[in-house]
Design an enzyme around this catalytic site. Structure first.
Site, mmCIF file in Angstrom:
data_model
loop_
_atom_site.group_PDB
_atom_site.id
_atom_site.type_symbol
_atom_site.label_atom_id
_atom_site.label_comp_id
_atom_site.label_asym_id
_atom_site.label_seq_id
_atom_site.Cartn_x
_atom_site.Cartn_y
_atom_site.Cartn_z
ATOM 1 N N ASP A 21 -6.179 16.339 -43.831
ATOM 2 C CA ASP A 21 -6.871 15.042 -43.919
ATOM 3 C C ASP A 21 -8.173 14.960 -43.130
ATOM 4 O O ASP A 21 -9.021 14.131 -43.397
ATOM 5 C CB ASP A 21 -5.929 13.925 -43.427
ATOM 6 C CG ASP A 21 -5.361 14.210 -42.039
ATOM 7 O OD1 ASP A 21 -5.727 15.239 -41.442
ATOM 8 O OD2 ASP A 21 -4.545 13.417 -41.551
ATOM 9 N N ARG A 73 -6.561 16.687 -29.223
ATOM 10 C CA ARG A 73 -7.071 18.043 -29.487
ATOM 11 C C ARG A 73 -7.012 18.916 -28.242
ATOM 12 O O ARG A 73 -7.630 18.622 -27.215
ATOM 13 C CB ARG A 73 -8.479 17.971 -30.072
ATOM 14 C CG ARG A 73 -9.516 17.361 -29.169
ATOM 15 C CD ARG A 73 -10.812 17.070 -29.911
ATOM 16 N NE ARG A 73 -10.706 15.867 -30.716
ATOM 17 C CZ ARG A 73 -11.712 15.033 -30.982
ATOM 18 N NH1 ARG A 73 -12.915 15.278 -30.539
ATOM 19 N NH2 ARG A 73 -11.523 13.960 -31.710
#
Ligand code: MIC
Ligand code: SF4
Length: 829
Positions: free
Chosen positions: A95, A645
């Site tokens: 995505d 992340r």
């Protein structure tokens, strides 16, 4: 179809007994968060009354989800763990890598070419190791999880900070770095400091222009971006039960923006309705049977102050729509004050673009309510002043809203429908003119509005609001417009008022979809080959980080003393850099390029201690690395806020930074640093931040006796020959210190004690049997055997002894060797 039904059944079967036991041990009524946490203790974790905000506890989450931008690194790490299959049901969602430019179909086909190598890698790894794979265009991870996998009372982790969205369906769902996901997928326990508990009582009922988004916008204003750190937020009260399940999801989703570990709601009828509407009536039926266990005990909600660490009350009947921003999601302004604030602060008031959708705000209800406003444009003779875009959260939502005529309605106001993907929310937006860096305003219904995030332009003032408010502001094209009180002048010169938005919670005709975009893993993936070309600039196999050298660290250079907000977007930017998320060397070229240097107030300009010249941060750090000189990064409050992340931790580690020293950390980032073998330190006295000078050579002392709760000291050797000695704190427990010593948690995994292996590791889950068996007590022998087999014990020992990183790589990667086919080509020049 219900995915992993056996796992859900087994979880529900075990839950009531586990909760009763926990209630006895804890000796008081339990919140929902506690019920879920205590019923998901790892089998080897002793049940006790854990200290909230103190005890490190081992958990056994039910499932794992990863999105493409973080899955690459997570799966590269998983491959080197040497396991044949994932131990719990896990999924990958494509995505983040789709640029929004022309429109859904074109953008999708472009992404499928541009990122083919990465999608192929992810799908082959998924097939091989037993993960479900959601193709590009299938939808945004959190929406797809809510529609298919989330279940009340469950516990999951995901490599994205907005994994917390599943709290809308009564889960404890937590965002983590890839290395944490690897632990769970490898069948090991997942460790978390037992969270504190914040209770938010919602009274009254949403009405008129106010929507669920406004609840979290308001909460963000109250708690700020760090107010939820280390805590689970539990919502309850009549206001909670009266709102939709997807509305609850929106609130939980954006809970990431207050730093909360996660947010959740007790099981209620809205959740049951949503489960039924999304084809999971069976789960609703099972949940109904144990519904008391899927919400907080009544005593807790009757006397919340007694049971939560902090309680906030919000009356929904009085809540105003809010718009938060610019540049930070916690700058909350009620719509009635917006005009005043904009004038006071010089915010550009012309709204250039309104963007709705994203993982947090693209439910059927959101779109229906926004469409009810779009319909008024032609009915009232208006013209939409700003550009308008929609990013649906999933193909199921997109297909259904198209069927029900909403897309056509948006078409009529000139809207652009982008692919079911993150797009503009994560800077994957080829916005025309953004490179001119002009000061301008956009409004969106996403989560984050950090500087440069959406279009790469640092002068874009991005504001976050509900889809309804965003639509109204886009129609008006004016930030000063308050749809509750103000009139618009239509094409005929008449004064017209927008009626408040309306829309169904769920589609009357039910959801529908032709191709949801799901690919199930192969029954036997052992023959599948995973290809990583050594010439690729998108993917790179990982080499283990070198272990600690066994001494204190001397004469480190200061790479940067970052000033003010330093989010993961500042540390490792997204947008165009997303494409290097599977290539550690390449992505390291964005290290801290968004951070402001304290000494010259400039972005991406730091002094190179070797030359005395100023240069870009990654370049300076690479020159230190080339000379084998370690360095340190200094930061302000809530360092590493935002994303999960782990690149923000791996990049400095890879380039030779040894420690990150800050006033305070965001939770996920601190864990990511620890996992990657970095030193994550905080000033014991925050004013010591001021003692750090640009040319200091810094020693970190006390590492040879590094132990839990024992601070370390730093010697700041200043240029003028003077010294300052300062105390720094850390939160490492004994096993996390072992990660540091081994060079990373992954290195340590090879020598992990057998007790860490979850019983489910012995089966190649997600086979039904293995999953169903998960809650059963561990058979020690089996667990031991598994670990022994999988862990390259000898290898890691060797590493520590010889500290020859290269050698390690070869050996550690051995179990996966066969499957990882290196394609030897000539090296590019
Ligand atoms: C985000 O919203 O910032 C992201 C992009 O989804 C991140 C994950 C990432 O950086 O890949 C997140 O929220 O964790
Ligand atoms: Fe994607 Fe934005 Fe949601 Fe992150 S917050 S998952 S970038 S849509």
């Amino acid at each position: 179809m219900v995915f992993d039904l056996d796992m859900i059944k087994a979880t529900y079967k075990a839950m009531p007994g586990r909760i009763a036991k926990a209630r006895k041990v804890v000796g008081k009524p339990l919140t929902l968060a506690e019920k879920i946490l205590y019923s998901h203790l790892h089998t080897e974790q002793k049940l006790e009354n854990f200290g909230r905000g103190k005890s490190y506890v081992d958990f056994a989450p039910d499932r794992v989800a990863m999105q493409d931008a973080t899955a690459q690194m997570a799966l590269l790490q998983f491959m080197s763990a040497g396991k044949p299959k994932v131990a719990v049901p896990s999924t990958v969602h494509c995505d983040h890598l789709i640029t929004a430019k022309v429109g859904a179909a074109d953008d999708l086909s472009f992404a499928n070419t541009e990122s083919k190598e990465v999608f192929d890698f992810l799908s082959s790894v998924s097939t091989k190791y037993g993960l479900g794979f959601w193709k590009p265009g299938a939808g945004i991870i959190h929406q797809v999880v809510l529609e298919n996998y989330a279940f009340p009372g469950g516990m999951m982790i995901g490599t994205d900070s907005h994994t917390v969205n599943a709290g809308g369906l009564g889960m404890v769902a937590i965002g983590v770095g890839g290395a944490d996901a690897v632990d769970v997928m490898a069948g090991m326990a997942w460790e978390l400091k037992f969270p504190k508990l914040i209770g938010i009582k919602l009274t009254g009922k949403l009405n008129g222009w106010t929507s669920a988004k406004d609840v979290i916008l308001k909460v963000a204003g109250i708690l700020t971006v760090k107010g939820g750190t280390g805590a689970i937020v539990e919502y309850f009260g009549e206001g909670a039960t009266s709102m939709s399940c997807t509305g609850k999801g929106t609130i939980c989703n954006m809970g990431a923006e207050i730093g909360a570990t996660t947010s959740t709601f007790g099981y209620d009828e809205s959740m049951s309705r949503y489960l039924v509407a999304t084809g999971r009536a069976e789960v609703a039926k099972m949940a109904d049977k144990i519904k008391k266990d899927l919400t907080g005990d009544p005593e807790v909600y009757a006397n919340p102050e007694k049971y939560f660490d902090q309680v906030i009350e919000i009356n929904l009947s009085e809540l105003e729509p809010h718009l938060n921003g610019p540049f930070t999601p916690d700058l909350a302004t009620p719509i009635s004050k917006l005009k005043e604030e904009a004038a006071k602060n010089g915010w550009p008031t012309k709204v250039e673009v309104g963007l709705i959708g994203s993982c947090t705000n693209s439910s059927y209800e959101d779109i229906a309510r926004a469409a009810s406003l779009a319909r008024q444009v032609s009915a009232k003779g208006l013209k939409t002043k700003a550009l308008f875009t929609i990013t649906p959260g999933s193909e199921q939502v997109r297909y259904t809203i198209e069927r029900d005529g909403f897309i056509e309605t948006f078409d009529k106001i000139g809207a652009k429908v982008f692919a079911n993907a993150c797009g503009p929310c994560i800077g994957m937006w080829a916005r025309v003119g953004a490179d001119r860096k002009e000061k301008n305003t956009i409004v969106h219904s996403f989560n984050r509005n950090f500087q440069s995030r959406n279009d790469g332009n640092p002068n874009t003032y991005a504001f976050v609001g509900s889809p309804e408010l965003v639509t109204a502001l886009a129609i008006a094209g004016d930030l000063n417009f308050n749809p509750l009180t103000d009139y618009l002048t239509n094409e005929q010169g008449e004064q017209v008022k927008l009626d408040p938005p309306t829309g169904d919670e769920l589609p009357k005709k039910g959801f529908d979809v032709k191709d949801p975009g799901f690919i199930a893993p192969a029954k036997d993936g052992s023959k599948v080959t995973v290809k990583v070309s050594p010439d690729s600039d998108r993917l790179q196999l990982l080499e283990p980080f070198a272990p600690w050298e066994g001494t204190d660290l001397k004469a480190l250079r200061l790479l940067i003393k970052a000033k003010g907000k330093c989010t993961t977007d500042h540390i490792s930017m997204a947008g165009k850099w997303l494409k290097y998320r599977g290539h550690l060397d390449n992505i390291s070229n964005n290290l801290l390029i968004g951070a402001t240097n304290f000494f010259n107030e400039k972005i991406n300009s730091v002094k190179n201690g070797l030359t005395g010249e100023h240069d870009e941060v990654p370049k300076v750090q690479r020159s230190y690395k080339a000379k084998g000189i370690g360095s340190i990064v200094v930061g302000d409050e809530n360092y590493g806020e935002g994303s999960s992340r782990e690149h923000a931790a791996m990049e400095p580690r890879f380039l030779g930074v040894r420690a990150i020293l800050v006033k305070s950390f965001a939770r996920i980032h601190e864990t990511n640093l620890k996992k990657q073998g970095m030193l994550a330190l905080t000033f014991a006295n925050k004013d010591d931040y001021n003692k750090i000078l640009e040319d200091d050579r810094i020693d970190i002392n006390g590492l040879t006796t590094f132990s839990p709760d024992k601070p370390l000291t730093l010697t700041l050797n200043h240029m003028d020959g003077k010294k300052d000695i300062i105390t720094v704190n850390h939160t490492y427990n004994a096993s996390q210190i072992e990660w540091f010593k081994a060079g990373s948690a992954l290195n340590k995994m090879g020598s992990a004690p057998a007790k860490k292996a979850a019983p489910s590791a012995k089966k190649s889950a997600p086979s039904k049997k293995a999953v169903a068996k998960k809650p059963a007590p561990a058979k020690k022998a089996t667990a031991k055997k598994v670990v022994k087999k999988a862990a390259p014990k000898k290898v890691v020992k060797k590493v520590v002894k010889k500290a020859v990183a290269k050698k390690v790589v070869k050996k550690a990667a051995k179990p996966a060797k066969k499957s990882v086919k290196k394609i030897a080509k000539k090296k590019k020049k």
